[in-house]
Design a protein around this motif. Structure first.
Motif, mmCIF file in Angstrom:
data_model
loop_
_atom_site.group_PDB
_atom_site.id
_atom_site.type_symbol
_atom_site.label_atom_id
_atom_site.label_comp_id
_atom_site.label_asym_id
_atom_site.label_seq_id
_atom_site.Cartn_x
_atom_site.Cartn_y
_atom_site.Cartn_z
ATOM 1 N N ILE A 12 0.846 -1.203 0.000
ATOM 2 C CA ILE A 12 0.000 0.000 0.000
ATOM 3 C C ILE A 12 0.885 1.257 0.000
ATOM 4 C CG2 ILE A 12 -1.660 1.325 1.376
ATOM 5 C CD1 ILE A 12 -2.791 -1.401 2.305
ATOM 6 N N MET A 75 -3.941 -10.555 -4.131
ATOM 7 C CA MET A 75 -5.131 -10.381 -4.965
ATOM 8 C C MET A 75 -5.085 -11.266 -6.215
ATOM 9 S SD MET A 75 -5.937 -6.400 -4.692
ATOM 10 C CE MET A 75 -7.634 -6.776 -4.956
ATOM 11 N N ILE A 82 -4.470 -5.183 -11.885
ATOM 12 C CA ILE A 82 -3.921 -4.080 -11.089
ATOM 13 C C ILE A 82 -2.513 -3.727 -11.559
ATOM 14 C CG2 ILE A 82 -3.106 -3.495 -8.756
ATOM 15 C CD1 ILE A 82 -5.673 -4.842 -7.763
ATOM 16 N N PHE A 139 -9.523 4.170 -6.528
ATOM 17 C CA PHE A 139 -9.947 2.819 -6.928
ATOM 18 C C PHE A 139 -9.631 1.797 -5.833
ATOM 19 C CE2 PHE A 139 -8.242 -1.197 -8.557
ATOM 20 C CZ PHE A 139 -9.406 -1.758 -9.029
ATOM 21 N N PHE A 140 -8.513 2.023 -5.148
ATOM 22 C CA PHE A 140 -8.087 1.050 -4.147
ATOM 23 C C PHE A 140 -8.896 1.132 -2.851
ATOM 24 C CE2 PHE A 140 -4.401 1.153 -6.902
ATOM 25 C CZ PHE A 140 -4.119 -0.195 -7.013
ATOM 26 N N THR A 141 -9.519 2.286 -2.603
ATOM 27 C CA THR A 141 -10.258 2.406 -1.346
ATOM 28 C C THR A 141 -11.767 2.477 -1.545
ATOM 29 O OG1 THR A 141 -9.775 4.740 -1.472
ATOM 30 C CG2 THR A 141 -8.419 3.437 0.032
ATOM 31 N N ALA A 142 -12.200 3.186 -2.584
ATOM 32 C CA ALA A 142 -13.642 3.305 -2.814
ATOM 33 C C ALA A 142 -13.926 3.243 -4.312
ATOM 34 C CB ALA A 142 -14.158 4.608 -2.221
ATOM 35 N N ASN A 144 -16.378 2.833 -6.006
ATOM 36 C CA ASN A 144 -17.596 3.496 -6.467
ATOM 37 C C ASN A 144 -17.372 4.949 -6.898
ATOM 38 O OD1 ASN A 144 -19.171 1.292 -6.092
ATOM 39 N ND2 ASN A 144 -19.735 1.832 -3.990
ATOM 40 N N ILE A 214 -14.382 -5.622 -10.457
ATOM 41 C CA ILE A 214 -14.291 -5.772 -8.991
ATOM 42 C C ILE A 214 -15.668 -5.845 -8.360
ATOM 43 C CG2 ILE A 214 -13.856 -4.204 -7.024
ATOM 44 C CD1 ILE A 214 -11.111 -4.794 -7.442
ATOM 45 N N LYS B 147 -21.344 -6.541 1.391
ATOM 46 C CA LYS B 147 -21.223 -5.413 0.448
ATOM 47 C C LYS B 147 -21.458 -4.099 1.174
ATOM 48 C CE LYS B 147 -19.924 -6.736 -3.384
ATOM 49 N NZ LYS B 147 -18.894 -6.123 -4.176
ATOM 50 N N GLU B 151 -18.640 -1.236 1.492
ATOM 51 C CA GLU B 151 -18.827 0.109 0.927
ATOM 52 C C GLU B 151 -18.644 1.185 1.987
ATOM 53 O OE1 GLU B 151 -22.517 0.224 -1.277
ATOM 54 O OE2 GLU B 151 -21.709 -1.289 -2.641
ATOM 55 N N GLN B 154 -14.503 1.353 3.380
ATOM 56 C CA GLN B 154 -13.460 1.853 2.464
ATOM 57 C C GLN B 154 -12.070 1.284 2.796
ATOM 58 O OE1 GLN B 154 -13.567 6.079 1.835
ATOM 59 N NE2 GLN B 154 -15.465 5.875 0.730
ATOM 60 N N ILE B 155 -12.013 -0.012 2.957
ATOM 61 C CA ILE B 155 -10.715 -0.647 3.221
ATOM 62 C C ILE B 155 -9.923 -0.690 1.910
ATOM 63 C CG2 ILE B 155 -9.598 -2.763 4.060
ATOM 64 C CD1 ILE B 155 -12.238 -3.431 5.439
ATOM 65 N N HIS B 156 -8.626 -0.505 2.014
ATOM 66 C CA HIS B 156 -7.769 -0.585 0.817
ATOM 67 C C HIS B 156 -7.852 -1.998 0.248
ATOM 68 C CE1 HIS B 156 -4.254 -0.273 -1.720
ATOM 69 N NE2 HIS B 156 -4.239 1.029 -1.499
ATOM 70 N N LEU B 157 -7.927 -2.072 -1.075
ATOM 71 C CA LEU B 157 -8.130 -3.388 -1.714
ATOM 72 C C LEU B 157 -7.077 -4.405 -1.315
ATOM 73 C CD1 LEU B 157 -9.202 -2.603 -5.378
ATOM 74 C CD2 LEU B 157 -10.586 -3.550 -3.555
ATOM 75 N N GLU B 246 -14.760 -12.237 -2.282
ATOM 76 C CA GLU B 246 -15.871 -11.902 -1.375
ATOM 77 C C GLU B 246 -17.008 -12.897 -1.553
ATOM 78 O OE1 GLU B 246 -14.317 -9.784 -3.378
ATOM 79 O OE2 GLU B 246 -14.547 -7.695 -2.717
#
Lengths: 216, 582
Positions: A12, A75, A82, A139-142, A144, A214, B147, B151, B154-157, B246
């Motif tokens: 990260i 991942m 990615i 993209f990595f945290t949200a 949406n 994703i 989900k 949402e 907001q955890i890092h992927l 998930e």
């Protein structure tokens, strides 16, 4: 298995550092070309030097990230996507470096009438790149929120394209005092600057497809 | 003898382990989120734990359906279920060991004339339908919950990936526990009435005969997981269930919950205590629960990609598997009874409560409960194992230490050798370079000498020539003017001698280092004195020096004397020796 949290923390941090480097590269590029247009050649050299270093550092970080992804199979479902996102982002800083080097090597002559437009072209192209980096970060945290940011990238890319066409038209139709060789030379530089926005668009497209993937 | 008959059950357990572990860890291993070895260890441990601690619930229901009260019958029933599963798998029909074993028990009921409890059967069949549906409902709820949580958080992927890896392991462990708890009944359930009445006291805990049977059943499932599940896991992970981490997590959790619900007697009691109908404790199909969960997630995502033909095949499996197993069981029991004269049922005791008394019919079983206290042997065993482990560890550690020390010293020696070799090559290189430089210096010296000699010879010749011309001038009959011109030319030639100049430049250039050293030692020497020193270094005589410097021999002598004074030399010191040492 136990070290996975430490590894993910490192990755990260590396990803953040990578995006920081690319962002700094973009800013230096903008400043560098404006310095060139204004004739501040020593400042331009300084910018070129910085961009070269930033490009090297981005390459080193991306190699580290790739290594961690493969060794710790992070991942596994999305690793290739990615990594390709990071590679495409790397293309932006590569293009920036190439561009500045071309300015340094070829030393193009810009007539006063076109300097303003060219400066605006650089600014639009850079804005497109500047907006794609936060999108990649978010993209990595949200995932949406990515879509909202990508709208700007696409908008600036289109504006860059329009302005580039305008510059090329001015060069070939309204500047009879320029030699054909000079016109062609400037057209190449317009194209090069446009490529930064295009590379950003590629990243944007990849990001939007990744978000869908994703979410599935 | 009992163990021989148990082998068919163990075969069933092995195939169950090989197939159903894939439902739990298939997606995790297939997608490389979890290593196969880790999955095997966790699945094996928790399957055994589930079987021993909670396997009784589902087995009771099987017992209610039909208590196979003779070991021969139990062997045949388990074998038929196993063969049916194997055969149906070859026909590529979705199959469940639960349905096969229940079909086979009903076959036994028919053969032995035991009445099949329709209420129990109805309850069991209803769970076959309820299992996948519950799986789907759980999966949908859990997926929505996950989900929602993701949402918001907001955890890092990358961090989420790490969490998911651990979650898959924990939930996989829960799934394995539930699989053991629910499905061990399929494996050894039919042997319960025939189990030898043992009681093993380990001091810290005790196992009765049935629990031992479950332990053996659990171990057979674990062996199946360890030996043959990799291929199935990869197939499930890569082909059947290409899911996100998930979704895989949710599906495994939903599946584990379904299995847990249908095997937890405490949960059933809790529900009963609040006035709700009890949950039937029935072995449900792990595969069907997982397919139900997948369908649930698929439906939630809009129903895209759901293969309805799979649903059809599952329904076909519900109907065909028990029927075929029942038929095969009936035929085999007839065959075993009449051809091998094997006792497949005990006519005197078909009631559900008479389980323990059946054991009297078996020659290998004891009349009374065997109570074996294993506390002391276990304690001694543990102590011995610990001592052995400590000795082995100490030996290994010492060995490792020695080995690492050896390696270290070998490394150091290797490093030094490499350094030595490198230095040797450097030395030879430097030596050869020095030799070449020496040669060059020698060559240059000779060249200098040659030039000096040529200057000297030339000067001598010119001097001679001058003397002769003087003699000619002194004669009265010679053309005075012409000769005077000749002399003038020679004198000019003597003073503007290019050769001499060139030689001087050459000398200065070559002796730059020498001048530097000389001045370091004797800083107050003039340029001419330095030049003289360079000539002394060439071992030239005063006369030769005089001709090179274009001065008289006496002047050279005077200069040498001055030089000696400046250099503070004593009478016994040799000037040329001291200069050559510089």
């Amino acid at each position: 298995m136990i070290r996975i949290f430490k590894t993910s923390k490192n990755v990260i941090l590396n990803i953040d550092e990578y995006f920081d480097t690319v962002e700094l590269g973009i800013l230096n590029f903008k400043e560098g070309i404006n310095n060139y247009l204004e004739g501040n050649l020593s400042e331009f050299e300084n910018n070129l030097d910085k961009v070269n270093k930033q490009e090297e550092s981005a390459d080193a970080i991306i190699r580290k990230i790739e290594n961690d992804f493969y060794v710790h199979s992070l991942m596994p479902n999305y690793s290739s996507d990615i990594l390709s996102l990071l590679e495409k982002t790397d293309d932006i800083i590569d293009k920036i470096k190439d561009n500045l080097s071309q300015f340094d090597v070829e030393d193009p002559y810009f007539p006063e009438d076109i300097k303003n437009d060219f400066s605006r072209l650089v600014s639009l192209s850079v804005k497109s790149a500047e907006n794609v980096i936060p999108a990649a970060r978010v993209f990595f945290t949200a995932p949406n929120l990515v879509k909202d940011k990508l709208q700007k990238v696409i908008f600036y890319e289109r504006e860059t394209e329009k302005l580039a066409t305008k510059i090329k038209r001015t060069l070939f139709k309204d500047m009879p005092f320029l030699k054909l060789s000079e016109k062609i030379h400037l057209r190449y530089f317009t194209l090069h600057v446009e490529q930064v926005a295009e590379a950003s668009k590629v990243v944007a497209k990849l990001l939007s497809s990744l978000v869908i993937k994703i979410k599935m | 003898m009992f163990l021989f008959f148990l082998s068919s059950g163990l075969f069933l357990g092995w195939s169950l382990g090989a197939n159903d572990a894939a439902n739990i860890f298939g997606s995790a291993v297939g997608s490389k989120m979890v290593k196969f070895s880790v999955a095997v260890i966790i699945a094996s441990i928790f399957v055994i734990l589930g079987a021993v601690l909670q396997g009784a619930g589902a087995s009771d229901t099987l017992g209610k359906l039909g208590s196979v009260n003779a070991i021969g019958g139990a062997f045949t029933v388990a074998l038929c279920a196993g063969v049916t599963v194997f055969w149906m798998t070859r026909l590529k029909l979705p199959v469940s060991t639960s349905q096969a074993i229940i079909g086979a028990i009903i076959g036994w009921n028919f053969y032995s004339g035991n009445t099949t409890d329709i209420t129990v059967l109805g309850r069991i069949v209803s769970t076959w339908v309820a299992g996948p549906i519950l799986g789907a409902i759980f999966a949908i709820l859990l997926y929505l919950l996950l989900k929602f949580f993701l949402e918001r958080s907001q955890i890092h992927l990358i961090k989420l990936d790490a969490y998911l890896k651990y979650a898959l392991l924990i939930i996989g462990a829960f799934g394995a526990y539930s699989l053991g708890a629910n499905n061990v009944a399929n494996v050894v359930g039919v042997f319960i009435p025939s189990v030898p009445d043992l009681y093993l006291d380990f001091g810290f805990f005790a196992l009765d005969g049935v629990q031992l049977l479950f332990l053996v059943g659990g171990i057979s499932i674990a062996v199946g997981i360890a030996t043959y599940s990799k291929k199935v896991m990869m197939t499930v992970g890569n082909e059947l269930m290409k899911l996100s981490a998930e979704a895989a997590l949710v599906i495994v959790l939903a599946h584990a919950m379904v299995l847990f619900i249908f095997s937890s007697s405490s949960l059933s009691n809790a529900i009963q205590s609040i006035g709700l109908p009890a949950i039937p404790l029935v072995p449900v199909s792990s595969s069907q629960a997982i397919v139900g969960a997948i369908m649930g997630v698929g439906l939630l995502k809009g129903g895209r990609g759901i293969k309805f033909n799979i649903l059809g095949r599952i329904s076909l499996g519900w109907v065909t598997t028990p029927i075929i197993a029942g038929f095969v069981s009936f035929m085999s029991l007839f065959f075993m009874d009449n051809v091998f004269k094997l006792e497949v049922f005990n006519e005197t005791n078909t009631a559900l409560t008479s389980v323990t008394t059946n054991l009297n019919n078996l020659p290998t079983l004891s009349e009374t409960t065997l109570n074996i206290n294993l506390f002391q042997p276990l304690l001694y065993g543990i102590i011995v194992i610990l001592i052995v482990v400590i000795i082995v560890l100490v030996l290994k550690l010492t060995n490792d230490k020695l080995h690492s020390k050896d390696e270290e010293s070998t490394d150091i020696v290797r490093k030094y050798k490499a350094q030595e070799a490198f230095l040797k090559t450097e030395l030879t290189k430097v030596n050869s370079e020095n030799a070449e430089l020496e040669k060059e210096i020698e060559f240059k010296r000779k060249e200098q000498m040659n030039i000096a000699l040529s200057i000297i010879q030339k000067n001598r010749f010119l001097e001679k020539l001058r003397t002769k011309i003087d003699a000619i001038i002194n004669k009265s009959d010679t053309n005075q003017e012409e000769l005077s011109n000749l002399k003038k030319l020679i004198v000019e030639n003597l003073s503007i001698d290019k050769d001499r100049q060139r030689f001087n430049i050459y000398i200065n250039e070559l002796n730059r280092d020498f001048y530097f050293r000389l001045l370091n030692r004797y800083p107050n020497l003039t340029e001419n004195e330095q030049h003289l020193c360079a000539l002394v270094r060439l071992n030239l005589s005063s006369k030769d020096m005089a001709s090179i410097l274009n001065i008289s021999t006496k002047s050279v002598e005077v200069n040498r004397h001055r030089l000696r004074k400046k250099m503070h030399l004593k009478r016994e010191n040799n000037l040329s020796e001291i200069i050559s040492k510089l």
